[in-house]
Scaffold this motif. Structure first.
Motif, PDB file in Angstrom:
ATOM      1  N   PHE A  30     -29.739  14.526   1.756  1.00  0.00           N
ATOM      2  CA  PHE A  30     -28.437  14.379   2.407  1.00  0.00           C
ATOM      3  C   PHE A  30     -27.446  15.422   1.893  1.00  0.00           C
ATOM      4  N   ALA A  31     -26.681  16.003   2.827  1.00  0.00           N
ATOM      5  CA  ALA A  31     -25.584  16.908   2.461  1.00  0.00           C
ATOM      6  C   ALA A  31     -24.538  16.845   3.555  1.00  0.00           C
ATOM      7  N   PHE A  32     -23.264  16.833   3.179  1.00  0.00           N
ATOM      8  CA  PHE A  32     -22.173  16.655   4.132  1.00  0.00           C
ATOM      9  C   PHE A  32     -21.008  17.550   3.736  1.00  0.00           C
ATOM     10  N   ARG A  33     -20.565  18.389   4.673  1.00  0.00           N
ATOM     11  CA  ARG A  33     -19.414  19.258   4.439  1.00  0.00           C
ATOM     12  C   ARG A  33     -18.479  19.137   5.628  1.00  0.00           C
ATOM     13  N   TRP A  34     -17.198  18.908   5.381  1.00  0.00           N
ATOM     14  CA  TRP A  34     -16.226  18.576   6.425  1.00  0.00           C
ATOM     15  C   TRP A  34     -14.985  19.455   6.324  1.00  0.00           C
TER      16      TRP A  34
END
Length: 304
Positions: free
Chosen positions: A30-34
Motif C-alpha cells: 500500500f502507498a498513498f500520496r495526495w
C-alpha cells in the motif's frame, strides 16, 4: 500528504466526495500520496494509490470530472465501459473503478448548485438546468484538452495564495473546461444564447482545426472556413470555451508533434517534426513541449 494507513484513503476522499466508497482495498504493498486545493466551492485533487482497489462514486449534489491512469484497471458506468486514461464526468451516474497496482487519479469537483449558478452567468440563461448528458468526453481532442487544463489548474491553484479574484477566475475556467469537454445542457444553452450561433460556429471551427492542423492554416483561414470574421471567432472562442483559436490550434499541433515524436522513424529529427507541425522556431517549440509534456522533445524522440 503521504500515508501508509489504509483508513486515510476513504476518510480523506469522503471529505471531498461524500458519495465515494471503497468497496475493497488490499493493504499489501500500500502507498498513498495526495495533493489538493480548494477554491470558490470547487476542489482540485490529484492522488496516487498503490493497492488492489474497488471503488465507487455516485454524486448527488456535486459535479465530478475525473481521470484515472493505471496499467491494470477497469472503469465502468452502468451503461458503458470507460477506457482507463480517458477523462470522465458525472453529476449522478454511478461509476466504479477497479485496479491492482498503482493508479493516478485527477479530479475536478464542483458543488452542483454553485456550478449551475456560474453556468447561468456564463450563458446568460437564468433558467438553465445544468446537467451532464454523458460520462464520456466529446472527442479525443476534448479529452486531451481536459488533461492539459487540469495540470494548469492544479499548478495555478497551488500558488494562488488566497487571492479571491484569481481563485474565482480559476474556478470559472475549470467549469468551462469541463462543460466544453463533456456533453451537457450547457452546450445547448450556448447555442440558444444571443451569440447562439457562436456555439455552433465554435464547434465547426474546432472540427476544422482538428482536421487541418497539419496544414499551414492560420486563424484567418479558420474564420473564413466557418464564415465568420476573425475578431468574431476570437470572441466566440473566449465566450464558449475560455480560450483563443490560436491557443487551441497550437495545442492540437503540439499533440500532433508529440504523437509523431513517439512514432518517429530512425532518421527523423526533432526539428523536422516540429516544422511539419508549423513550429519554425525550435527553441520556442522545445519550451512549449516541455511545459506541456514535462519532458523534452528529444527525450520523447529517443524514448519512443
Amino acid at each position: 500528504m503521504d500515508s501508509d494507513d489504509v483508513s486515510d484513503v476513504e476518510e480523506i476522499w469522503k471529505t471531498f466526495v461524500p458519495s465515494a466508497s471503497l468497496l475493497r482495498i488490499d493493504p499489501d504493498d500500500f502507498a498513498f500520496r495526495w495533493r489538493s486545493a480548494t477554491l470558490c466551492d470547487m476542489s482540485i485533487v490529484r492522488y496516487s494509490l498503490t493497492a488492489e482497489v474497488h471503488s465507487r462514486v455516485q454524486p448527488e449534489d456535486q459535479l465530478f470530472a475525473c481521470r484515472l491512469v493505471t496499467a491494470d484497471g477497469v472503469l465502468r458506468s452502468r451503461r458503458s465501459v470507460i477506457e482507463p486514461g480517458m477523462p470522465w464526468a458525472t453529476d449522478s451516474t454511478q461509476v466504479e473503478a477497479e485496479w491492482n497496482g498503482t493508479a493516478e487519479v485527477s479530479a475536478l469537483i464542483f458543488d452542483r448548485g454553485r456550478a449551475q449558478e456560474l453556468a447561468r452567468r456564463i450563458t446568460g440563461d437564468d433558467l438553465l438546468s445544468l446537467r451532464l448528458t454523458s460520462v464520456h468526453p466529446r472527442s479525443d481532442a476534448a479529452a486531451r484538452q481536459w488533461a492539459r487544463a487540469f495540470d494548469y489548474l492544479l499548478n495555478s491553484a497551488m500558488s494562488v495564495d488566497g487571492d479571491e479574484l484569481i481563485e474565482a477566475g480559476l474556478a470559472r475556467h475549470a467549469l468551462t473546461v469541463v462543460l466544453s469537454c463533456f456533453p451537457s445542457t450547457f452546450g445547448s444553452a450556448i447555442v440558444r444564447d444571443g451569440a447562439g450561433e457562436g456555439g455552433a460556429t465554435v464547434s465547426r471551427a474546432l472540427a476544422y482545426i482538428d482536421d487541418n492542423a497539419h496544414l499551414p492554416i492560420t486563424v484567418d483561414d479558420v474564420a473564413e472556413a466557418v464564415h465568420i470574421s476573425t475578431r468574431g471567432l476570437q470572441y466566440a472562442f473566449r465566450r464558449s470555451i475560455d480560450t483563443t483559436p490560436t491557443e487551441y490550434l497550437r495545442r492540437v499541433r503540439l499533440d500532433g508533434a508529440h504523437r509523431d515524436l513517439r512514432n518517429a522513424a530512425n532518421d527523423e529529427s526533432v526539428a523536422q517534426i516540429a516544422r511539419r507541425w508549423g513550429f519554425g522556431n525550435s527553441s520556442r517549440f522545445n519550451n512549449l513541449y516541455r511545459q506541456t509534456y514535462g519532458r523534452s522533445a528529444k527525450e520523447t524522440l529517443e524514448g519512443g
